[in-house]
Design an enzyme around this catalytic site. Structure first.
Site, PDB file in Angstrom:
ATOM      1  CB  SER A   1      38.981  38.133  45.474  1.00 41.86           C
ATOM      2  OG  SER A   1      39.082  39.384  45.611  1.00 41.86           O
TER       3      SER A   1
ATOM      4  CE1 TYR B   1      34.011  40.622  45.011  1.00 41.32           C
ATOM      5  CE2 TYR B   1      35.945  42.169  44.881  1.00 41.32           C
ATOM      6  CZ  TYR B   1      35.495  40.821  45.002  1.00 41.32           C
ATOM      7  OH  TYR B   1      36.508  39.725  45.340  1.00 41.32           O
ATOM      8  CB  SER B   2      33.268  46.436  49.700  1.00 41.80           C
ATOM      9  OG  SER B   2      33.974  46.867  50.712  1.00 41.80           O
ATOM     10  CG  ASN B   3      38.565  43.740  48.700  1.00 46.84           C
ATOM     11  OD1 ASN B   3      38.673  42.603  47.957  1.00 46.84           O
ATOM     12  ND2 ASN B   3      38.953  44.755  47.879  1.00 46.84           N
TER      13      ASN B   3
ATOM     14  N   GLY C   1      40.204  35.985  41.479  1.00 50.85           N
ATOM     15  CA  GLY C   1      41.048  36.726  42.329  1.00 50.85           C
ATOM     16  C   GLY C   1      42.102  37.540  41.582  1.00 50.85           C
TER      17      GLY C   1
END
Length: 367
Positions: A84, A180-182, A322
């Site tokens: 991340s 939190y979201s990719n 990450g």
């Protein structure tokens, strides 16, 4: 994949830290002791760290074994998958385009990708670019819907990732919460490509990597499952107590704009130092990036692809952690020029080891 644990862990649990007046001889020992504990107490195969002090002096550290099959040493400053932390690179490119007048932070997603972001409770006409970068859009995350075995071997087009995410309804209405979201960064990456007419990887390379001379940082090309330069092997446990298996070679496309890149601790220190020094963004855009919303009651804050975390010695540091199959990284820089990044070669199966990793970052920055 860039795990939500990169954020959910919250405030660091501190160990015994060297006092600010500790001698130059004692300082590196404290960092080394922290890495040793990650290996011997937390059971991680290897740990690597890169630290830069206020005077610009740098030091690298290693602990553990770089390859469990051969017993090879951990390469100093070896390349790792950074998960991340890729989000900060993506956010920098978006904000550069904002500074150039090509993207508006408060423009809606549909301004650039009309009709693409649609699902139950999800409408790109009501989600802004700022909300994507700050995780306040409410878009559901696709990560938990992709199993590790599938993730390791399959190529995912960015639109495949959106299709998976949009099987679920919105987590909340845009702008009403933080989550939190990719998926947010996949959409941001598609906006970059639409606006520039070039692949995301090329934009990151030209606008960030080459601009500040990151010699060991790159965005893997489609089909590239390897790590190009000297690196420790990455490992994975399916559950606590399960054996470690080598997952160094994976297809990282499920990360894309949210988590695909490869780098080293020293390059990441260079990147965050340059970013905070204003070498990558105009002052107005850097100020926007550093404007945070609280991450629950952790004391940490999330800006536009950049996190602030409190330090035990006072103040905060700026960075982004990450997680991706085989590797976990944490680190960042302070406003007065200190920098530290730590990587381990397996995602811990519990939050305690991640807190210990973050404690090493704190130790390095507070010495």
């Amino acid at each position: 994949m860039p795990a939500a644990t990169a954020v959910a862990v919250g405030v660091m649990t501190m160990g015994v830290l060297a006092p600010p007046a500790a001698s130059a001889t004692a300082r590196p020992d404290t960092v080394q002791q922290g890495l040793n504990a990650l290996v011997h107490t937390d059971g991680l195969p290897a740990a690597l760290a890169g630290v830069k002090d206020r005077e610009g002096r740098t030091r690298t550290y290693t602990a553990g074994v770089g390859d469990l099959a051969t017993g090879a040493k951990v390469p100093k400053d070896g390349q790792v998958r950074i998960g991340s932390t890729t989000k900060t690179f993506t956010a920098v490119v978006v904000l550069q385009l904002v500074g150039e007048g090509k993207i508006g932070l408060d423009d809606t997603v549909d301004t650039y990708l009309p009709g693409l972001v649609r699902a139950e409770g999800i409408d790109g006409r009501h989600i802004t670019v700022r909300q994507l970068l700050q995780h306040t859009s409410g878009l559901p995350d696709y990560e938990s819907l992709i199993g590790d075995d599938i993730l390791q071997h399959r190529y995912f087009d960015p639109h495949d990732l959106l299709d998976i995410a949009f099987q679920h309804k919105a987590d909340f209405a845009p702008g009403t919460n933080w989550g939190y979201s990719n998926t947010n960064y996949v959409v941001a990456g598609l906006i970059i490509q639409k606006v520039t007419g070039r692949p995301l990887a090329e934009e990151v390379d030209q606008r960030v990597v080459k601009r500040i001379g990151l010699r060991h940082t790159y965005f893997p090309t489609p089909g590239d499952m390897t790590i190009r330069e000297t690196h420790p092997q990455g490992y994975h446990r399916d559950s606590a107590g399960a054996p470690l298996r080598d997952v160094t070679e994976i297809d990282p496309s499920a990360g894309w704009a949210a988590g695909q890149m490869i780098s080293t601790n020293s390059d990441l220190n260079r990147f965050f130092t340059a970013l905070l020094a204003g070498r990558l963004l105009p002052a107005a855009q850097l100020a926007q990036m550093r404007t945070t919303v609280p991450i629950g009651d952790t004391g940490a804050g999330y800006g536009l692809g950049l996190m602030s975390r409190p330090l035990s010695c006072g103040g905060v540091y700026w960075g982004h952690g990450g997680d991706i199959l085989g590797y976990e990284t944490r680190g960042g820089v302070t406003d007065d020029g200190r920098a530290a990044n730590v990587a381990v070669t397996s995602i811990p199966t519990d939050g305690a080891a991640t807190k210990h990793l973050e404690s090493v970052v704190d130790t390095a920055l507070c010495r």
